[in-house]
Design a protein around this motif. Sequence first.
Motif, PDB file in Angstrom:
ATOM      1  N   SER A 192      40.783  -8.635  52.365  1.00  0.00           N
ATOM      2  CA  SER A 192      41.182  -7.174  52.875  1.00  0.00           C
ATOM      3  C   SER A 192      40.375  -6.265  53.399  1.00  0.00           C
ATOM      4  O   SER A 192      39.057  -6.819  53.561  1.00  0.00           O
ATOM      5  CB  SER A 192      41.598  -6.432  51.456  1.00  0.00           C
ATOM      6  N   ALA A 193      40.849  -5.429  54.169  1.00  0.00           N
ATOM      7  CA  ALA A 193      39.825  -4.210  54.677  1.00  0.00           C
ATOM      8  C   ALA A 193      40.187  -2.934  54.275  1.00  0.00           C
ATOM      9  O   ALA A 193      41.445  -2.815  54.241  1.00  0.00           O
ATOM     10  CB  ALA A 193      40.040  -4.613  56.449  1.00  0.00           C
ATOM     11  N   ILE A 208      45.149  -4.543  55.466  1.00  0.00           N
ATOM     12  CA  ILE A 208      44.406  -3.246  55.739  1.00  0.00           C
ATOM     13  C   ILE A 208      44.846  -2.079  55.106  1.00  0.00           C
ATOM     14  O   ILE A 208      46.082  -1.617  55.296  1.00  0.00           O
ATOM     15  CB  ILE A 208      44.482  -3.226  57.574  1.00  0.00           C
ATOM     16  N   ILE A 209      44.061  -1.539  54.541  1.00  0.00           N
ATOM     17  CA  ILE A 209      44.433  -0.331  53.746  1.00  0.00           C
ATOM     18  C   ILE A 209      43.458   0.981  54.426  1.00  0.00           C
ATOM     19  O   ILE A 209      42.346   0.929  54.646  1.00  0.00           O
ATOM     20  CB  ILE A 209      43.996  -0.381  52.202  1.00  0.00           C
ATOM     21  N   LEU A 210      44.276   1.910  54.846  1.00  0.00           N
ATOM     22  CA  LEU A 210      43.754   3.049  55.482  1.00  0.00           C
ATOM     23  C   LEU A 210      43.456   4.233  54.303  1.00  0.00           C
ATOM     24  O   LEU A 210      44.575   4.183  53.463  1.00  0.00           O
ATOM     25  CB  LEU A 210      44.689   3.765  56.545  1.00  0.00           C
ATOM     26  N   VAL A 211      42.438   4.907  54.215  1.00  0.00           N
ATOM     27  CA  VAL A 211      42.202   5.958  53.195  1.00  0.00           C
ATOM     28  C   VAL A 211      42.238   7.255  53.862  1.00  0.00           C
ATOM     29  O   VAL A 211      41.327   7.289  54.881  1.00  0.00           O
ATOM     30  CB  VAL A 211      40.998   5.683  52.558  1.00  0.00           C
ATOM     31  N   ALA A 218      43.490   0.090  45.321  1.00  0.00           N
ATOM     32  CA  ALA A 218      45.049  -0.066  46.020  1.00  0.00           C
ATOM     33  C   ALA A 218      45.026  -1.628  46.435  1.00  0.00           C
ATOM     34  O   ALA A 218      46.153  -1.851  47.055  1.00  0.00           O
ATOM     35  CB  ALA A 218      45.091   0.918  46.876  1.00  0.00           C
ATOM     36  N   LEU A 219      43.911  -2.232  46.543  1.00  0.00           N
ATOM     37  CA  LEU A 219      43.848  -3.654  47.040  1.00  0.00           C
ATOM     38  C   LEU A 219      44.850  -4.472  46.121  1.00  0.00           C
ATOM     39  O   LEU A 219      45.225  -4.292  45.069  1.00  0.00           O
ATOM     40  CB  LEU A 219      42.557  -4.149  46.926  1.00  0.00           C
ATOM     41  N   ASN A 220      45.538  -5.560  47.075  1.00  0.00           N
ATOM     42  CA  ASN A 220      46.226  -6.710  46.463  1.00  0.00           C
ATOM     43  C   ASN A 220      45.379  -7.377  45.099  1.00  0.00           C
ATOM     44  O   ASN A 220      44.264  -7.447  45.119  1.00  0.00           O
ATOM     45  CB  ASN A 220      46.674  -7.512  47.458  1.00  0.00           C
TER      46      ASN A 220
END
Length: 240
Positions: free
Chosen positions: A8-9, A53-56, A97-99
């Motif tokens: 993940s990113a 890819i998770i944007l905060v 929030a990661l998978n």
Amino acid sequence: MLDGKFLSAIITSAGSGRRMNSNINKPFLNIDNKKIIERTLDTVTSIEEFDEIILVIRRDDEDIIKAILENPKFSKKVTYVFGSSTRELSTFEGLKALNKDCELVLTHDGVRPFASKKLFYKTLEELKKYKAVIAATKTKDTVKILNENMTVDFTPNRAFVYNVQTPQAFDKKTIFSMYEKYVKSEFKITDDSQLFEFFNRTTPVKVVEGEYSNIKITTNEDILFARAYIKSQRENEAKK
């Protein structure tokens, strides 16, 4: 996937434009008709190894990011969550929030749009052998350590002084457990890898050579550099 592990990113983009005297959050400023965060995402989304890819982001920026994520190039992999009061706490929101299948995670500042694809791959390659990897550049200046009276205490050996950047990459369980301790502590960190100095001194943090062009756009002077850098890149491409 990286070596068969879910990768993940997390891209932190929940800062403000205070130091630029701007009412627009830094990642969403336009440079040469393109938002800073779009330049960052261009590179990150081009790396096929990322499973998510998770944007905060700040809650106030939700409408802007929704419009950006309408781009099919981004929408396939990128989701977003809301950040917190500091960069570190925002990263923790991303981690939460990661998978559930995530085993490896890379963190990156949304306002570092010039980190090359090569730098990301250098970082990820070392993640196959280490639980913590960071990008950093050797300092060009002599550094002085001061005391509370603003007088010089000592001068560290410049050969061992590096300026830390992102991307940084970690074993997900390791970084998550340290963040859980951090939010309950009185420590203050300025980058994710600093957690290892407080909570896990036995795990080495591997450094890969960063890029001097990989600046964090924070001030108006950085915008001037960014415009000049983009112009030089365009000129170099035209010569090929």
